[in-house]
Design an enzyme around this catalytic site. Structure first.
Site, PDB file in Angstrom:
ATOM      1  NE  ARG A  27      -3.550  -0.173   2.549  1.00  0.00           N
ATOM      2  CZ  ARG A  27      -4.654  -0.221   2.012  1.00  0.00           C
ATOM      3  NH1 ARG A  27      -5.061  -1.341   1.648  1.00  0.00           N
ATOM      4  NH2 ARG A  27      -5.684   0.872   1.967  1.00  0.00           N
ATOM      5  N   GLY A  99      -5.052   8.450   4.508  1.00  0.00           N
ATOM      6  CA  GLY A  99      -5.767   9.404   3.839  1.00  0.00           C
ATOM      7  C   GLY A  99      -5.110  10.865   3.601  1.00  0.00           C
ATOM      8  CE  LYS A 484      -0.344  -4.722 -15.112  1.00  0.00           C
ATOM      9  NZ  LYS A 484      -1.812  -4.537 -14.598  1.00  0.00           N
ATOM     10  CG  HIS A 503      -4.020   7.687 -39.082  1.00  0.00           C
ATOM     11  ND1 HIS A 503      -4.445   8.423 -40.462  1.00  0.00           N
ATOM     12  CD2 HIS A 503      -4.720   6.638 -38.960  1.00  0.00           C
ATOM     13  CE1 HIS A 503      -5.254   7.552 -40.801  1.00  0.00           C
ATOM     14  NE2 HIS A 503      -5.173   6.329 -40.216  1.00  0.00           N
ATOM     15  CE  LYS A 604      -3.272  -4.883  -5.804  1.00  0.00           C
ATOM     16  NZ  LYS A 604      -3.140  -5.415  -7.049  1.00  0.00           N
TER      17      LYS A 604
HETATM   18  C1  F6R Z   1      -2.403  -1.644 -12.400  1.00  0.00           C
HETATM   19  C2  F6R Z   1      -3.128  -1.516 -11.340  1.00  0.00           C
HETATM   20  C3  F6R Z   1      -4.001  -0.109 -11.355  1.00  0.00           C
HETATM   21  C4  F6R Z   1      -5.479  -0.360 -10.636  1.00  0.00           C
HETATM   22  C5  F6R Z   1      -6.129   0.799 -10.252  1.00  0.00           C
HETATM   23  C6  F6R Z   1      -7.697   0.680  -9.818  1.00  0.00           C
HETATM   24  O1  F6R Z   1      -1.522  -2.768 -12.391  1.00  0.00           O
HETATM   25  O2  F6R Z   1      -3.442  -2.316 -10.461  1.00  0.00           O
HETATM   26  O3  F6R Z   1      -4.078   0.316 -12.435  1.00  0.00           O
HETATM   27  O4  F6R Z   1      -6.182  -1.300 -11.549  1.00  0.00           O
HETATM   28  O5  F6R Z   1      -5.393   1.480  -9.636  1.00  0.00           O
HETATM   29  O6  F6R Z   1      -7.550  -0.029  -8.671  1.00  0.00           O
HETATM   30  P1  F6R Z   1      -8.803  -0.905  -7.962  1.00  0.00           P
HETATM   31  O7  F6R Z   1      -8.911  -1.802  -9.190  1.00  0.00           O
HETATM   32  O8  F6R Z   1      -8.425  -1.280  -6.788  1.00  0.00           O
HETATM   33  O9  F6R Z   1      -9.751   0.256  -7.991  1.00  0.00           O
END
Ligand code: F6R
Length: 609
Positions: A27, A99, A484, A503, A604
């Site tokens: 996180r 937050g 990715k 283009h 994440k």
């Molecule tokens: C890329 C990735 C991010 C999430 C995005 C949304 O690998 O994981 O682009 O997809 O931050 O996150 P969620 O799905 O948790 O809302």
């Protein structure tokens, strides 16, 4: 976006907090810190950098104490540094925060005028100081927290210790996740369940503005008005093994391999007597019928799954679908109302922009349906209906298995909506359902491309730029393949609709710029081969990903990855084709020595806007 943890019980809290932070590190990893009640009082230890820096600082002899809080940071206000690391303390108060306090400048000014001195640049220290100010007035923790909440604007999950209440954790949340883990003679708080699975699978959800008071023997929840509330515990069906690497070098690689299982777990509960049936989810047919449009809203990878969803729903059900980036949608004054279905897609269920978009759609009267992986998350709780994906915990920052199950959910939804809409007869529907059932095996077979993907990654790893091209569904996949790659390997890449390349962008193609061409749709194959030839003619190195049996001429591609011959319908090719794209990104990032699971600057769960 920052992880918080707290423990009170019989064990040495430092061990529990460090282990929890290790599970929460995805996180954010700009700094880490813990604070605990030691025999010589409340002590704080924190360090800039990964958790390993804090562990090195603490050494072998961890501080003693059975109650404490911990934090892993994704910096927002104030650069990553020892000083800005959490926990932050002021007088009797020590706290951790996930937050953003939006009005922190305003509150800080008031506190500065009162003569308070700040040591950090964070918004969190403002909360600690404000709370201490309130606490000094009554020395009643709940009263002081309630008063502080009245002043605060923004998002927060807070874990709080009061120096004169040893052994007790206080916690509160708004717009940031927080759960209370229920053990035997020990209780915990955490941003998510993965941090506490070693200790318990039972937890309480804390609702917006509620205050939790946690002692070793009991956990109490208080309403924003200060009244104690009864809350039924939930039980997580994730086990600790799911949140561990299990012999893999990286979570991402493990999670790629977990896709067949995740797909099976997500698809099978929704198949009943040869029909798609969402009654287990309480998503009744009437909810999926009779709307003017469908709007899919999500961020990043989840949005890419939504792009596939659009294609499928429009193709099968012939209903107009738009796909929207949540952070744009919420500020675009969207044309949405009671006649529209808004589908919100999120792995974490906590993404701030996605949550805000959901709230906007709800406020305009739209029907809202969430596709979410984390049970009990904010989006799951606030949407009118939820379809849970069963990927289990996804720890690697780069999403893989969550994408696949989100995509699978769109196959199920598109088919159900098409049946309800009268666009598919029973025979057509049964034939599609048979194909849906085969998805896990197809993905399993697609994983066999791993050794070839590893070899191809070696051809590509030194490139400075890379292009992904595709048409239709394959363009959606190109977007995801490119995201990715760049997020974990730091190799710049772009995804282009193959027909659009000439283009303008084709001027960037040289012998130093390889191109991955996703060409898994037979109806578009000829056109794709022309596009690949155009690239080859400019010296580009082309890797084609296509279905088994396709004839790719030698002058069109340097390498070809064939998908398993189990793919009988090109509509179902995306779930097979995403696998080599994920594997190539993974292998390139590994070859480039990147920290695959924790790419720089990322977190994440993006709980800030
Ligand atoms: C890329 C990735 C991010 C999430 C995005 C949304 O690998 O994981 O682009 O997809 O931050 O996150 P969620 O799905 O948790 O809302």
């Amino acid at each position: 976006m920052c992880g918080i943890i707290g423990y009170t019980g019989k064990l040495q809290a430092a061990n529990v907090l460090l282990e929890g932070l290790c599970n929460l590190e995805y996180r954010g990893y700009d700094s880490a810190g813990i604070a605990l009640f030691t025999p010589s009082g409340l002590k704080t230890y924190k360090a800039q950098g990964r958790l390993s820096q804090l562990e090195a600082m603490l050494g072998e002899n961890l501080p003693e104490g059975q109650c404490g809080i911990g934090h892993t940071r994704w910096a927002t206000h104030g650069a990553p540094s020892d000083i800005n690391a959490h926990p932050h303390a002021s007088g009797s108060v020590t706290l951790v925060h996930n937050g953003i306090l939006e009005n922190y400048m305003e509150l800080k000014d008031i506190l500065l005028k009162q003569g308070r001195i700040f040591v950090s640049q964070t918004d969190t220290e403002v909360i600690a100081q404000w709370l201490d100010e309130e606490y000094q007035k009554t020395r009643e923790p709940i009263k002081a927290i309630r008063q502080t909440l009245k002043a605060m604007k923004g998002a927060y999950a807070l874990g709080i210790l009061f120096a004169d209440h040893p052994g007790v954790l206080y916690a509160v949340r708004k717009d940031s996740p927080l759960i209370v883990g229920l053990g035997k003679g020990e209780n915990l708080i955490a941003s998510d369940i993965t941090a506490i699975l070693t200790y318990t699978r039972d937890y309480l959800l804390v609702e917006e503005h509620e205050i939790a008071v946690i002692m070793p023997e009991r956990a109490e929840i208080y309403s924003p008005e200060g009244k104690q509330v009864n809350r039924e515990p939930c039980r997580a069906d994730w086990d600790i093994g799911a949140a561990q690497k299990g012999g893999y070098a990286h979570f991402m690689r493990k999670e790629i391999d977990e896709q067949p299982h995740a797909l099976e777990a997500t698809i099978s509960p929704r198949l009943n007597n040869g029909q798609i049936d969402f009654s287990v989810d309480h998503v009744e047919d009437a909810f999926l019928s009779n709307f003017r449009s469908i709007q899919i809203v999500a961020c990043g990878t989840a949005m890419h799954a939504g792009m596939i969803g659009k294609h499928l729903i429009e193709f099968l059900a012939r209903i107009p679908v738009s796909v929207n980036i949540a952070s744009e949608y919420r500020y675009s004054n969207p044309i949405v109302g009671k006649d529209d279905l808004v589908i919100i897609v999120s792995q974490s269920g906590e993404t701030a922009d996605t949550l805000a978009a959901l709230r906007l759609a709800k406020s305009r009267g739209a029907r809202t349906l969430a596709i979410v992986n984390v049970v009990g998350s904010s989006i799951a709780r606030e949407a009118e209906r939820v379809l849970y994906t069963y990927a289990g915990p996804e720890i690697a920052v780069a999403s893989t298995k969550a994408y696949s199950v989100q995509t699978a959910m769109f196959y199920l939804l598109a088919l159900r909506i098409a049946c309800l809409n009268g666009k598919l007869d029973t025979g057509e529907s049964s034939s599609y359902i048979e194909k849906i059932q085969e998805i896990p095996q197809i993905v399993e077979a697609s994983l066999k491309t791993a050794p070839l993907c590893k070899k191809i990654a070696a051809d590509l790893a030194d490139a400075a730029d890379l292009f992904y091209i595709g048409r239709g569904l394959d363009y959606c996949l190109s977007m995801e393949g490119s995201l990715k790659l760049k997020e974990i390997s730091y190799l710049h890449s772009e995804a282009y609709a193959a027909g659009e390349l000439k283009h303008g962008t084709i001027s960037l193609i040289t012998d130093k710029v390889p191109v991955i061409a996703v060409a898994a749709q037979s109806s578009l194959l000829e056109k794709m081969i022309s596009n690949m030839r155009e690239v080859k003619a400019r010296g580009g190195f082309v890797v084609a990903i296509c279905q088994a049996g396709y004839n790719i001429p030698e002058d069109a591609a340097d390498r070809v990855i064939y998908l398993p011959d189990l793919v009988k319908d090109e509509l179902f090719a995306p779930l097979a084709a995403i696998v080599p794209l994920q594997l190539i990104a993974y292998e390139i990032a590994s070859l480039r020595g990147c920290d695959v699971d924790k790419p720089r600057n990322l977190a994440k769960s993006v709980t800030v806007e």
